[in-house]
Write a protein that holds these residues in place. Structure first.
Motif, PDB file in Angstrom:
ATOM      1  N   ALA A  34       0.857  -1.174   0.000  1.00 32.25           N
ATOM      2  CA  ALA A  34       0.000   0.000   0.000  1.00 32.25           C
ATOM      3  C   ALA A  34       0.896   1.228   0.000  1.00 32.25           C
ATOM      4  CB  ALA A  34      -0.922   0.007   1.216  1.00 32.25           C
ATOM      5  N   VAL A  35       0.532   2.220  -0.789  1.00 29.53           N
ATOM      6  CA  VAL A  35       1.337   3.430  -0.943  1.00 29.53           C
ATOM      7  C   VAL A  35       0.476   4.629  -0.558  1.00 29.53           C
ATOM      8  CG1 VAL A  35       2.617   4.890  -2.559  1.00 29.53           C
ATOM      9  CG2 VAL A  35       2.748   2.387  -2.748  1.00 29.53           C
ATOM     10  N   ILE A  36       1.048   5.519   0.270  1.00 29.47           N
ATOM     11  CA  ILE A  36       0.306   6.669   0.785  1.00 29.47           C
ATOM     12  C   ILE A  36       1.093   7.945   0.482  1.00 29.47           C
ATOM     13  CG2 ILE A  36      -0.715   7.748   2.825  1.00 29.47           C
ATOM     14  CD1 ILE A  36      -0.756   4.970   4.132  1.00 29.47           C
ATOM     15  N   PRO A  37       0.653   8.785  -0.477  1.00 29.24           N
ATOM     16  CA  PRO A  37       1.260  10.108  -0.637  1.00 29.24           C
ATOM     17  C   PRO A  37       0.937  10.974   0.575  1.00 29.24           C
ATOM     18  CG  PRO A  37       0.011   9.452  -2.602  1.00 29.24           C
ATOM     19  CD  PRO A  37      -0.348   8.501  -1.510  1.00 29.24           C
ATOM     20  N   PHE A  38       1.918  11.757   1.011  1.00 28.44           N
ATOM     21  CA  PHE A  38       1.762  12.499   2.261  1.00 28.44           C
ATOM     22  C   PHE A  38       2.581  13.778   2.170  1.00 28.44           C
ATOM     23  CE2 PHE A  38       2.441  13.210   6.859  1.00 28.44           C
ATOM     24  CZ  PHE A  38       1.143  13.035   7.326  1.00 28.44           C
ATOM     25  N   ASP A  39       2.064  14.860   2.794  1.00 32.41           N
ATOM     26  CA  ASP A  39       2.773  16.135   2.795  1.00 32.41           C
ATOM     27  C   ASP A  39       3.645  16.259   4.043  1.00 32.41           C
ATOM     28  OD1 ASP A  39       1.672  16.883   0.409  1.00 32.41           O
ATOM     29  OD2 ASP A  39       0.069  18.095   1.296  1.00 32.41           O
ATOM     30  N   ALA A  40       4.805  16.880   3.862  1.00 30.26           N
ATOM     31  CA  ALA A  40       5.749  17.013   4.968  1.00 30.26           C
ATOM     32  C   ALA A  40       5.303  18.024   6.009  1.00 30.26           C
ATOM     33  CB  ALA A  40       7.128  17.407   4.423  1.00 30.26           C
ATOM     34  N   ASP A  41       4.355  18.911   5.670  1.00 34.62           N
ATOM     35  CA  ASP A  41       3.979  19.978   6.602  1.00 34.62           C
ATOM     36  C   ASP A  41       3.053  19.522   7.718  1.00 34.62           C
ATOM     37  OD1 ASP A  41       1.533  19.636   5.311  1.00 34.62           O
ATOM     38  OD2 ASP A  41       1.724  21.462   4.110  1.00 34.62           O
ATOM     39  N   LEU A  42       2.615  18.248   7.700  1.00 35.54           N
ATOM     40  CA  LEU A  42       1.775  17.656   8.738  1.00 35.54           C
ATOM     41  C   LEU A  42       0.398  18.305   8.845  1.00 35.54           C
ATOM     42  CD1 LEU A  42       4.368  17.052  11.598  1.00 35.54           C
ATOM     43  CD2 LEU A  42       3.493  15.402   9.937  1.00 35.54           C
ATOM     44  N   GLN A  43      -0.041  19.001   7.794  1.00 37.03           N
ATOM     45  CA  GLN A  43      -1.423  19.482   7.798  1.00 37.03           C
ATOM     46  C   GLN A  43      -2.396  18.306   7.719  1.00 37.03           C
ATOM     47  OE1 GLN A  43      -1.108  22.928   4.727  1.00 37.03           O
ATOM     48  NE2 GLN A  43      -2.561  23.613   6.274  1.00 37.03           N
ATOM     49  N   ASP A  44      -1.958  17.238   7.098  1.00 39.19           N
ATOM     50  CA  ASP A  44      -2.731  15.994   7.110  1.00 39.19           C
ATOM     51  C   ASP A  44      -2.218  15.151   8.281  1.00 39.19           C
ATOM     52  OD1 ASP A  44      -3.918  16.827   4.718  1.00 39.19           O
ATOM     53  OD2 ASP A  44      -2.312  15.926   3.540  1.00 39.19           O
ATOM     54  N   PRO A  45      -3.032  14.953   9.316  1.00 40.75           N
ATOM     55  CA  PRO A  45      -2.533  14.278  10.524  1.00 40.75           C
ATOM     56  C   PRO A  45      -2.179  12.822  10.264  1.00 40.75           C
ATOM     57  CG  PRO A  45      -4.904  14.619  10.640  1.00 40.75           C
ATOM     58  CD  PRO A  45      -4.439  15.370   9.441  1.00 40.75           C
ATOM     59  N   PRO A  46      -0.982  12.378  10.653  1.00 42.82           N
ATOM     60  CA  PRO A  46      -0.584  10.975  10.429  1.00 42.82           C
ATOM     61  C   PRO A  46      -1.447   9.983  11.199  1.00 42.82           C
ATOM     62  CG  PRO A  46       1.040  12.124  11.784  1.00 42.82           C
ATOM     63  CD  PRO A  46       0.105  13.161  11.270  1.00 42.82           C
ATOM     64  N   GLU A  47      -2.157  10.443  12.226  1.00 42.88           N
ATOM     65  CA  GLU A  47      -3.015   9.537  12.991  1.00 42.88           C
ATOM     66  C   GLU A  47      -4.136   8.951  12.159  1.00 42.88           C
ATOM     67  OE1 GLU A  47      -0.676  12.019  15.548  1.00 42.88           O
ATOM     68  OE2 GLU A  47      -2.095  12.575  13.946  1.00 42.88           O
ATOM     69  N   VAL A  48      -4.385   9.532  10.985  1.00 38.04           N
ATOM     70  CA  VAL A  48      -5.417   9.001  10.084  1.00 38.04           C
ATOM     71  C   VAL A  48      -4.930   7.742   9.365  1.00 38.04           C
ATOM     72  CG1 VAL A  48      -6.857   9.561   8.060  1.00 38.04           C
ATOM     73  CG2 VAL A  48      -6.380  11.308   9.785  1.00 38.04           C
ATOM     74  N   ILE A  49      -3.617   7.577   9.243  1.00 40.51           N
ATOM     75  CA  ILE A  49      -3.066   6.472   8.451  1.00 40.51           C
ATOM     76  C   ILE A  49      -3.528   5.097   8.936  1.00 40.51           C
ATOM     77  CG2 ILE A  49      -0.908   5.332   7.769  1.00 40.51           C
ATOM     78  CD1 ILE A  49       0.380   8.099   7.660  1.00 40.51           C
ATOM     79  N   PRO A  50      -3.506   4.777  10.251  1.00 40.87           N
ATOM     80  CA  PRO A  50      -4.008   3.452  10.664  1.00 40.87           C
ATOM     81  C   PRO A  50      -5.457   3.202  10.261  1.00 40.87           C
ATOM     82  CG  PRO A  50      -2.748   4.470  12.435  1.00 40.87           C
ATOM     83  CD  PRO A  50      -2.930   5.523  11.387  1.00 40.87           C
ATOM     84  N   GLN A  51      -6.292   4.245  10.259  1.00 43.29           N
ATOM     85  CA  GLN A  51      -7.670   4.080   9.813  1.00 43.29           C
ATOM     86  C   GLN A  51      -7.716   3.726   8.325  1.00 43.29           C
ATOM     87  OE1 GLN A  51     -10.195   7.425  11.038  1.00 43.29           O
ATOM     88  NE2 GLN A  51      -8.578   8.062  12.463  1.00 43.29           N
ATOM     89  N   MET A  52      -6.861   4.345   7.548  1.00 44.58           N
ATOM     90  CA  MET A  52      -6.805   4.061   6.118  1.00 44.58           C
ATOM     91  C   MET A  52      -6.367   2.618   5.871  1.00 44.58           C
ATOM     92  SD  MET A  52      -4.950   7.640   5.045  1.00 44.58           S
ATOM     93  CE  MET A  52      -5.178   7.584   3.281  1.00 44.58           C
ATOM     94  N   VAL A  53      -5.360   2.183   6.620  1.00 49.84           N
ATOM     95  CA  VAL A  53      -4.879   0.809   6.464  1.00 49.84           C
ATOM     96  C   VAL A  53      -5.984  -0.188   6.830  1.00 49.84           C
ATOM     97  CG1 VAL A  53      -3.212  -0.892   7.307  1.00 49.84           C
ATOM     98  CG2 VAL A  53      -2.466   1.452   6.825  1.00 49.84           C
ATOM     99  N   ALA A  54      -6.747   0.124   7.883  1.00 44.08           N
ATOM    100  CA  ALA A  54      -7.835  -0.764   8.292  1.00 44.08           C
ATOM    101  C   ALA A  54      -8.884  -0.880   7.196  1.00 44.08           C
ATOM    102  CB  ALA A  54      -8.461  -0.255   9.588  1.00 44.08           C
ATOM    103  N   ARG A  55      -9.232   0.249   6.556  1.00 45.19           N
ATOM    104  CA  ARG A  55     -10.219   0.188   5.468  1.00 45.19           C
ATOM    105  C   ARG A  55      -9.664  -0.559   4.261  1.00 45.19           C
ATOM    106  NH1 ARG A  55     -14.490   3.593   6.016  1.00 45.19           N
ATOM    107  NH2 ARG A  55     -15.419   2.109   4.556  1.00 45.19           N
ATOM    108  N   TRP A  56      -8.379  -0.394   3.993  1.00 43.61           N
ATOM    109  CA  TRP A  56      -7.742  -1.131   2.894  1.00 43.61           C
ATOM    110  C   TRP A  56      -7.811  -2.632   3.153  1.00 43.61           C
ATOM    111  CZ3 TRP A  56      -2.337  -2.931   3.583  1.00 43.61           C
ATOM    112  CH2 TRP A  56      -1.850  -3.618   2.463  1.00 43.61           C
ATOM    113  N   ARG A  57      -7.598  -3.023   4.385  1.00 44.93           N
ATOM    114  CA  ARG A  57      -7.642  -4.446   4.714  1.00 44.93           C
ATOM    115  C   ARG A  57      -9.055  -5.010   4.655  1.00 44.93           C
ATOM    116  NH1 ARG A  57      -3.069  -4.097   9.547  1.00 44.93           N
ATOM    117  NH2 ARG A  57      -1.283  -4.538   8.180  1.00 44.93           N
TER     118      ARG A  57
END
Length: 340
Positions: free
Chosen positions: A117-140
């Protein structure tokens, strides 16, 4: 059953990859690739890794890599990325030969990412990384694409929110490919989606449109966009305007077709007006035409023609740049722990 692999085909190659068949998965530990473009972000590099690494480490049954793309930074960004690479074997650094722009940097990172799984992400942290586990769960659960949709954009100015909303409405009205509103580059994509993206040959790349064009089974989750942790946005108003033009001309030809309709309507109006002048002359005789009305008509039609030529020129320019077949990006050097 096909399984995920820790590598993809080179650009232009194609093979079927994926981790799902009949709703089941066989991989035991998934490699999650975070793709992050950096351009003059030395001030926030440390904060970025401090925020992202613990989140990625906490995702169960997975491993991770952070693919950092240095897009021609002129500050100490590259040095700090190399230091992070030396400290963490899961950090990879791709140093581009110059600043190619965010779309090219994203393309480079996606091309070279190895994850299931590949996740584009911005370095400025405006997109909170805490969302990533939720995304992985939906992918699974079986989704190929998990969009992260901004529930609100209070950190953006009123003008930026308004123009962004206008762009999405106009783009989706004239384009053959609809872009989800308030969904940026932040999303999770399965290996099959990534391999499909790598088959697309265009050099002028509007990534939001390409993400939408490939399709696949998609879901979305909402999040609240945060303020930048530091530094300044690299997108000025002029760059955002050009970016919008790029998007509007990348996935539809309606801006070209509309001039056919506009020309037909203008010609029809001219014919009706000519008929009116003939009838008026026959009934009332010849009078001297007004100078102001002539100048107004000439300037109006001249302006319409120039705008039409400009729209045509935008498409011709895209054809010209695509015909050169230059690479989207050039990698100067890559860095891994122990290899830099």
């Amino acid at each position: 059953m096909l399984q995920y692999t820790r590598g993809g085909p080179a650009r232009g190659e194609a093979y079927l990859a994926g981790g799902y068949a009949g709703g089941t998965r066989e991989s035991q530990r998934d490699l999650i690739s975070l793709v992050v473009p950096f351009h003059n972000e030395a001030a926030i590099t440390g904060a970025f890794f401090d925020a992202v690494v613990p989140v990625l480490q906490g995702i169960p049954d997975s491993d991770y890599e952070i693919v950092c793309v240095n897009d021609g930074s002129t500050d100490a960004t590259l040095e700090r990325l190399i230091a992070a690479c030396d400290a963490n074997p899961r950090v990879r650094v791709i140093d581009l030969s110059r600043n190619f722009g965010k779309e090219a940097a994203l393309t480079a990172g996606i091309d070279l990412a190895d994850g299931a799984a590949v996740i584009p992400f911005d370095a400025d942290l405006q997109d909170p990384p805490e969302v990533i586990p939720q995304m992985v769960a939906r992918w699974r659960e079986g989704y190929d694409v998990v969009l992260a949709k901004r529930a609100e954009r209070q950190t953006d100015t009123y003008a930026k929110r308004g123009t962004a909303a206008l762009f999405y409405r106009v783009h989706n009205a004239i384009s053959d490919t609809e872009i989800p509103e308030n969904a940026g580059d932040f999303r999770l994509m399965s290996r099959q989606v990534v391999d499909s993206l790598k088959q697309l040959p265009e050099n002028r790349r509007f990534m939001k449109g390409l993400f939408a064009w490939v399709g696949f089974r998609t879901t979305q989750i909402e999040y609240v966009r945060q303020a930048r942790v530091g530094g300044e946005s690299k997108f000025s108003g002029w760059k955002l305007w050009n970016f919008a033009i790029e998007g509007l001309t990348s996935f539809g030809t309606l801006p070209l077709r509309v001039w056919t309709y506009l020309g037909g309507a203008t010609a029809g109006f001219a014919i009706l007006y000519a008929a009116y002048l003939i009838l008026r002359t026959a009934v009332r005789g010849v009078d001297v035409p007004g100078y102001a009305s002539i100048i107004t008509a000439v300037l109006f039609l001249g302006g319409v023609q120039l705008v039409g030529i400009g729209v045509i020129g935008e498409y011709v320019g895209r054809i010209y740049m695509e015909a050169k077949r230059r690479p989207v990006y050039i990698v100067r050097r890559t860095y891994r722990q122990g290899q830099s």
